[in-house]
Design a protein around this motif. Structure first.
Motif, PDB file in Angstrom:
ATOM      1  N   ILE A   1     -45.243  21.674 -20.066  1.00  0.00           N
ATOM      2  CA  ILE A   1     -46.379  21.924 -19.178  1.00  0.00           C
ATOM      3  C   ILE A   1     -47.289  22.949 -19.846  1.00  0.00           C
ATOM      4  CG2 ILE A   1     -47.134  22.792 -16.933  1.00  0.00           C
ATOM      5  CD1 ILE A   1     -44.370  22.045 -15.843  1.00  0.00           C
ATOM      6  N   ALA A   2     -48.580  22.687 -19.813  1.00  0.00           N
ATOM      7  CA  ALA A   2     -49.570  23.654 -20.294  1.00  0.00           C
ATOM      8  C   ALA A   2     -50.381  24.121 -19.092  1.00  0.00           C
ATOM      9  CB  ALA A   2     -50.484  23.022 -21.332  1.00  0.00           C
ATOM     10  N   ALA A   3     -50.557  25.424 -18.970  1.00  0.00           N
ATOM     11  CA  ALA A   3     -51.383  26.014 -17.912  1.00  0.00           C
ATOM     12  C   ALA A   3     -52.615  26.613 -18.579  1.00  0.00           C
ATOM     13  CB  ALA A   3     -50.613  27.080 -17.155  1.00  0.00           C
ATOM     14  N   ILE A   4     -53.776  26.090 -18.228  1.00  0.00           N
ATOM     15  CA  ILE A   4     -55.033  26.501 -18.847  1.00  0.00           C
ATOM     16  C   ILE A   4     -55.928  27.074 -17.764  1.00  0.00           C
ATOM     17  CG2 ILE A   4     -57.029  25.718 -20.172  1.00  0.00           C
ATOM     18  CD1 ILE A   4     -55.240  23.339 -21.076  1.00  0.00           C
ATOM     19  N   PRO A   5     -56.431  28.304 -17.933  1.00  0.00           N
ATOM     20  CA  PRO A   5     -57.301  28.882 -16.907  1.00  0.00           C
ATOM     21  C   PRO A   5     -58.607  28.093 -16.790  1.00  0.00           C
ATOM     22  CG  PRO A   5     -57.135  30.344 -18.805  1.00  0.00           C
ATOM     23  CD  PRO A   5     -56.215  29.196 -19.052  1.00  0.00           C
TER      24      PRO A   5
END
Length: 117
Positions: free
Chosen positions: A8-12
């Motif tokens: 999972i990638a969390a990108i603002p």
């Protein structure tokens, strides 16, 4: 950007205000691509945000350009932007570098030519 368990990638959504939300990416191909890009930037010592395209003014320099175009003295501009005089001077230098010029007058002319003013 945060990578969690390489799945999972969390990108603002907003790089200036992180509490505006995050985009969660779960597609394995996209996550792996982001991991590789991050590794490349890390190994190269590059800041991916430090190289805006020639047609973009970095967001943090917009207020500096506005102060220069208004003819605001450095001390007043620094106070208006709530930064130290040294920080303001450094940002003026960053602006001159971004425009590829060596004087404030040239910066104003280059900003007008690029449509930034």
């Amino acid at each position: 950007m945060s990578i969690i368990d390489r799945t999972i990638a969390a990108i603002p959504l907003d790089l200036d205000v992180f509490h505006n939300g995050m985009l969660l990416v779960r597609d394995p191909t996209v996550v792996q691509t982001l991991v590789r890009a991050h590794r490349s930037w890390w190994n190269g010592g590059e800041d991916p945000a430090a190289h805006p395209t020639a047609s973009q003014l970095p967001r943090y320099l917009r207020p500096v350009l506005d102060c220069l175009l208004a003819g605001t003295p450095d001390e007043a501009a620094a106070a208006h932007l709530n930064v130290s005089l040294r920080t303001y001077s450094r940002r003026v230098g960053d602006l001159l570098t971004a425009l590829g010029v060596s004087s404030r007058f040239q910066a104003g002319a280059a900003a007008v030519r690029r449509g930034w003013a």
